[in-house]
Design an enzyme around this catalytic site. Structure first.
Site, PDB file in Angstrom:
ATOM      1  N   ARG A   1      -9.449  -2.350  10.064  1.00 37.05           N
ATOM      2  CA  ARG A   1      -8.988  -2.551   8.682  1.00 37.05           C
ATOM      3  C   ARG A   1      -9.257  -3.981   8.208  1.00 37.05           C
ATOM      4  O   ARG A   1      -8.966  -4.938   8.905  1.00 37.05           O
ATOM      5  CB  ARG A   1      -7.480  -2.290   8.595  1.00 37.05           C
ATOM      6  CG  ARG A   1      -6.940  -2.510   7.189  1.00 37.05           C
ATOM      7  CD  ARG A   1      -5.530  -2.017   7.042  1.00 37.05           C
ATOM      8  NE  ARG A   1      -4.584  -2.887   7.713  1.00 37.05           N
ATOM      9  CZ  ARG A   1      -3.310  -2.564   7.916  1.00 37.05           C
ATOM     10  NH1 ARG A   1      -2.858  -1.400   7.535  1.00 37.05           N
ATOM     11  NH2 ARG A   1      -2.521  -3.411   8.507  1.00 37.05           N
TER      12      ARG A   1
ATOM     13  N   ASP B   1      -0.079  -1.975  -0.337  1.00 39.63           N
ATOM     14  CA  ASP B   1      -0.091  -3.032   0.674  1.00 39.63           C
ATOM     15  C   ASP B   1       0.431  -4.370   0.158  1.00 39.63           C
ATOM     16  O   ASP B   1       0.024  -4.841  -0.909  1.00 39.63           O
ATOM     17  CB  ASP B   1      -1.518  -3.226   1.205  1.00 39.63           C
ATOM     18  CG  ASP B   1      -1.952  -2.036   2.045  1.00 39.63           C
ATOM     19  OD1 ASP B   1      -1.089  -1.394   2.677  1.00 39.63           O
ATOM     20  OD2 ASP B   1      -3.166  -1.752   2.064  1.00 39.63           O
TER      21      ASP B   1
ATOM     22  N   HIS C   1       3.395   3.454   0.148  1.00 41.08           N
ATOM     23  CA  HIS C   1       3.492   2.030  -0.197  1.00 41.08           C
ATOM     24  C   HIS C   1       2.191   1.547  -0.837  1.00 41.08           C
ATOM     25  O   HIS C   1       1.170   2.246  -0.812  1.00 41.08           O
ATOM     26  CB  HIS C   1       3.791   1.192   1.054  1.00 41.08           C
ATOM     27  CG  HIS C   1       2.672   1.204   2.054  1.00 41.08           C
ATOM     28  ND1 HIS C   1       2.392   2.275   2.856  1.00 41.08           N
ATOM     29  CD2 HIS C   1       1.741   0.253   2.366  1.00 41.08           C
ATOM     30  CE1 HIS C   1       1.354   2.007   3.628  1.00 41.08           C
ATOM     31  NE2 HIS C   1       0.935   0.792   3.343  1.00 41.08           N
TER      32      HIS C   1
ATOM     33  N   HIS D   1      -0.416   4.710  -0.909  1.00 44.79           N
ATOM     34  CA  HIS D   1      -0.949   5.525   0.188  1.00 44.79           C
ATOM     35  C   HIS D   1       0.063   5.657   1.311  1.00 44.79           C
ATOM     36  O   HIS D   1       1.033   4.896   1.386  1.00 44.79           O
ATOM     37  CB  HIS D   1      -2.245   4.916   0.717  1.00 44.79           C
ATOM     38  CG  HIS D   1      -2.077   3.557   1.329  1.00 44.79           C
ATOM     39  ND1 HIS D   1      -1.922   2.422   0.575  1.00 44.79           N
ATOM     40  CD2 HIS D   1      -2.003   3.155   2.617  1.00 44.79           C
ATOM     41  CE1 HIS D   1      -1.783   1.384   1.361  1.00 44.79           C
ATOM     42  NE2 HIS D   1      -1.813   1.792   2.619  1.00 44.79           N
TER      43      HIS D   1
END
Ligand code: SIN
Length: 281
Positions: free
Chosen positions: A272, A107, A105, A256
């Protein structure tokens, strides 16, 4: 500091050496880092010791912090800008989002203005007999575009797809209020990188549910064909994590996925941050 930029040898990625992210970075050093990030799509720094506020400060140099649905559920105490990505449970409750991003995908492609990029700081990395697990793979959507035959390029350039938040199966099913806040959006399936001008395919299985002006059956086939093309081995960089890595990716240049080849008692803990981007064109 003498900054060194070492391409991975794959279609994306570069290691940056000679930079201590816990220190203030001067403008020339930051410009070299940002240029490597734009050119390579993925950059990483080994052996970093940074606090959550230092990660937030470094992220902010690339764009305003973006909050996603997981920020509301799992953030670092005192640093709401950081989402905890982890399989660890404490006192019977997960400390972070588990199995995040296990399918290919880009993000938050389901939003009108998807983020520029995402940064992970590796705090704990799982292993088996000392062999690291829980790698992250990156596929260069720019190299995938470059490799397309001209006939297919002209067929898909200027086409737009519907990106639907509810299309992808998620580790934690979204609440109705989250679905209501994320209605389907339309984006070009060939994006122009806002800094390099490079063309990048922007198609994902499940997130893309239709292509404007195309019969559904043909659109389904085209989405599947392009999604499979992007993740061919020649376009992949696979990152094997070490504790202390700070890695960031560009959501236009690469897609990723997190490799889920570990489970408790093998612990994985990442911090993250997500940096705001621009409307895809
Ligand atoms: C993500 O998709 O944000 C998670 C990637 C990872 O944990 O390796």
């Amino acid at each position: 500091m003498t900054i060194e930029i070492i391409p991975t040898g794959a279609a994306a990625g570069a290691e940056i050496r000679g930079v201590d992210l816990s220190q203030d970075l001067d403008d020339a050093t930051f410009a070299a880092i940002e240029d490597a990030y734009n050119q390579r799509g993925v950059i990483f720094f080994r052996d970093q010791t940074i606090t959550p506020p230092q990660q937030v400060e470094f992220s902010r140099r690339f764009g305003e912090i973006e909050y996603n649905i997981f920020s509301e559920r799992w953030s670092v105490t005192g640093s709401p800008e950081i989402v905890v990505v982890s399989n660890i449970t404490e006192n019977g409750a997960p400390i972070g989002i588990k199995r995040a991003g296990e399918n290919w995908h880009s993000d938050m492609c389901y939003t009108a203005r998807p983020p520029r990029g995402t940064m992970l700081h590796a705090i704990e990395i799982p292993d088996l007999f000392g062999l690291p697990l829980g790698d992250t793979e990156f596929a260069s959507a720019a190299a995938a575009w470059d490799a397309l035959p001209d006939t297919l390029r002209s067929r898909i350039e200027n086409r737009h797809a519907t990106f639907d938040f509810t299309g992808r199966k998620r580790a934690f099913p979204p609440k109705q209020s989250e679905i209501d806040r994320n209605p389907p959006v339309c984006h070009p399936i060939v994006r122009t990188h806002p800094f390099t001008g490079r063309k990048c395919l922007y198609v994902m299985r499940d997130d893309c549910t239709a292509i404007e002006g195309m019969e559904q059956a043909e659109a389904d086939l085209l989405i599947a064909a392009l999604a499979d093309h992007i993740v061919k081995p020649q376009f992949i960089y696979r990152h094997q994590w070490r504790v202390g890595d700070v890695l960031m990716w560009d959501n236009c240049t690469v897609q990723h996925r997190a490799v889920q080849d570990y489970d408790m008692p093998q612990r994985r803990l990442m911090h993250r941050t997500t940096m705001g981007g621009s409307v895809p064109v």
